[in-house]
Design a protein around this motif. Sequence first.
Motif, PDB file in Angstrom:
ATOM      1  N   GLY A  16      -5.696  -1.304  -5.050  1.00 57.87           N
ATOM      2  CA  GLY A  16      -5.871  -0.668  -3.747  1.00 57.87           C
ATOM      3  C   GLY A  16      -6.900  -1.395  -2.898  1.00 57.87           C
ATOM      4  O   GLY A  16      -6.722  -1.586  -1.692  1.00 57.87           O
ATOM      5  N   LEU A  43      -5.625  -4.352  -0.943  1.00 58.99           N
ATOM      6  CA  LEU A  43      -4.863  -3.988   0.249  1.00 58.99           C
ATOM      7  C   LEU A  43      -5.799  -3.827   1.441  1.00 58.99           C
ATOM      8  O   LEU A  43      -5.484  -4.270   2.559  1.00 58.99           O
ATOM      9  N   VAL A  97      -2.466   3.498  -4.381  1.00 58.93           N
ATOM     10  CA  VAL A  97      -2.248   3.387  -2.942  1.00 58.93           C
ATOM     11  C   VAL A  97      -2.722   4.617  -2.172  1.00 58.93           C
ATOM     12  O   VAL A  97      -2.985   4.526  -0.973  1.00 58.93           O
ATOM     13  N   SER A  98      -2.847   5.751  -2.844  1.00 60.00           N
ATOM     14  CA  SER A  98      -3.303   6.977  -2.189  1.00 60.00           C
ATOM     15  C   SER A  98      -4.024   7.846  -3.201  1.00 60.00           C
ATOM     16  O   SER A  98      -3.400   8.349  -4.145  1.00 60.00           O
ATOM     17  N   GLU A 131      -7.762   6.184   0.570  1.00 60.91           N
ATOM     18  CA  GLU A 131      -6.382   6.014   1.014  1.00 60.91           C
ATOM     19  C   GLU A 131      -6.116   4.562   1.422  1.00 60.91           C
ATOM     20  O   GLU A 131      -5.928   4.249   2.607  1.00 60.91           O
ATOM     21  N   ALA A 176      -3.507   2.700   1.230  1.00 59.34           N
ATOM     22  CA  ALA A 176      -2.214   2.414   1.848  1.00 59.34           C
ATOM     23  C   ALA A 176      -2.256   2.548   3.366  1.00 59.34           C
ATOM     24  O   ALA A 176      -1.386   2.005   4.057  1.00 59.34           O
ATOM     25  N   ILE A 188      -2.119  -0.943   4.744  1.00 58.55           N
ATOM     26  CA  ILE A 188      -1.132  -1.920   4.276  1.00 58.55           C
ATOM     27  C   ILE A 188      -0.345  -2.564   5.421  1.00 58.55           C
ATOM     28  O   ILE A 188       0.024  -3.744   5.346  1.00 58.55           O
ATOM     29  N   ALA A 222       3.772   3.550  -4.928  1.00 57.13           N
ATOM     30  CA  ALA A 222       3.569   2.142  -4.583  1.00 57.13           C
ATOM     31  C   ALA A 222       4.751   1.599  -3.781  1.00 57.13           C
ATOM     32  O   ALA A 222       4.564   0.844  -2.810  1.00 57.13           O
ATOM     33  N   ALA A 263       4.600   2.784  -0.255  1.00 59.32           N
ATOM     34  CA  ALA A 263       3.611   2.018   0.500  1.00 59.32           C
ATOM     35  C   ALA A 263       4.157   0.646   0.866  1.00 59.32           C
ATOM     36  O   ALA A 263       3.939   0.146   1.985  1.00 59.32           O
ATOM     37  N   TYR A 264       4.855   0.022  -0.081  1.00 54.99           N
ATOM     38  CA  TYR A 264       5.427  -1.303   0.185  1.00 54.99           C
ATOM     39  C   TYR A 264       6.351  -1.263   1.403  1.00 54.99           C
ATOM     40  O   TYR A 264       6.378  -2.206   2.210  1.00 54.99           O
ATOM     41  N   ARG A 312       5.990   0.298   3.994  1.00 53.72           N
ATOM     42  CA  ARG A 312       5.216   0.318   5.232  1.00 53.72           C
ATOM     43  C   ARG A 312       4.515  -1.012   5.506  1.00 53.72           C
ATOM     44  O   ARG A 312       3.939  -1.191   6.585  1.00 53.72           O
ATOM     45  N   ALA A 313       4.538  -1.913   4.532  1.00 53.77           N
ATOM     46  CA  ALA A 313       3.966  -3.246   4.744  1.00 53.77           C
ATOM     47  C   ALA A 313       4.902  -4.067   5.619  1.00 53.77           C
ATOM     48  O   ALA A 313       6.104  -3.812   5.697  1.00 53.77           O
TER      49      ALA A 313
END
Length: 299
Positions: free
Chosen positions: A116, A119, A138-139, A225, A227, A230, A254, A257-258, A260-261
């Motif tokens: 995390g 990121l 990630v959170s 947080e 993420a 990200i 995860a 979150a990916y 949103r990258a």
Amino acid sequence: MNRRDIEFDAEGVLLRGWFYPAEGASGRAPTIVMAHGFSAVKEMYLDSFAEVFADAGLNALVFDNRNFGASDGVPRQEIDPWAQVRDYRHAITCACTLDEVDPVRIGIWGTSYSGGHVLVVGAIDRRVRAVVAQVPLVSGSANVGELVRSDFRAGFREMFDADRAARFAGDPPAMVPVVDADPLAPSALPTPDSYTWFTETGKTRAPSWRNEVTLRTVEMLGEYEPAGYIGRISPTPLLLVVAREDVLTPTHLAIDAYERAREPKKLVILPGGHFDAYVKGFEGASAAARDWFVEHLLV
């Protein structure tokens, strides 16, 4: 492996670790900055990853987080995620002062909790040119929601509030086990695979590891947080390495979150659980990270 001990000042706290010079380098080489996850110390397989990177022509700077292992810092056994984020940045600064290091080719690697951190650092520190986050948290709030039964949460809140009042009165921070054989007992990481990996790895590789953290460490975990950052990592290349059966930092969190990258990015899904990335799945995890860094820093 021709590693050497290093230490550097992180605004008043001395952090210690290892520097692995890149094999076969004829001049300044790319460098990977690395730290471990929740309560873990560098002897818990970070040397194995650093050796893979060094063999591929990448320097590696590995350090123990403040308050843990060989590094200084008080209170001992306390994890403040934002202090650890700042320490990654101090470690990058240290790396850039070394003769073997090309300061414009810096990568960062993190795992679990520090997965995390990278990121966040990748989003806010533009000295970073490549990021690898392995089985990342990630959170904090979502992770706590997955691991702690809803009927237990009020009891944790009462513990946090009592600890805050005690600290205000001058008492030392309350402590809680990192892991417990009983997943229903109070602990920071209440999964059976966490208990097995930490206790076995502590015995075989890392006698300095201690099975305790401050109670407020758990409170800060729930507030963290990463993420949220990200989407800001781009255009720095991001590799996310997740485990298909991860129950500690759940796989679906995860992957969400990916999504949103932004590009450039890559997702690698390994078989097995969270801790397989260090042992049974080490070759797959380390090769994916190595290849990402070679592609974006060395070639």
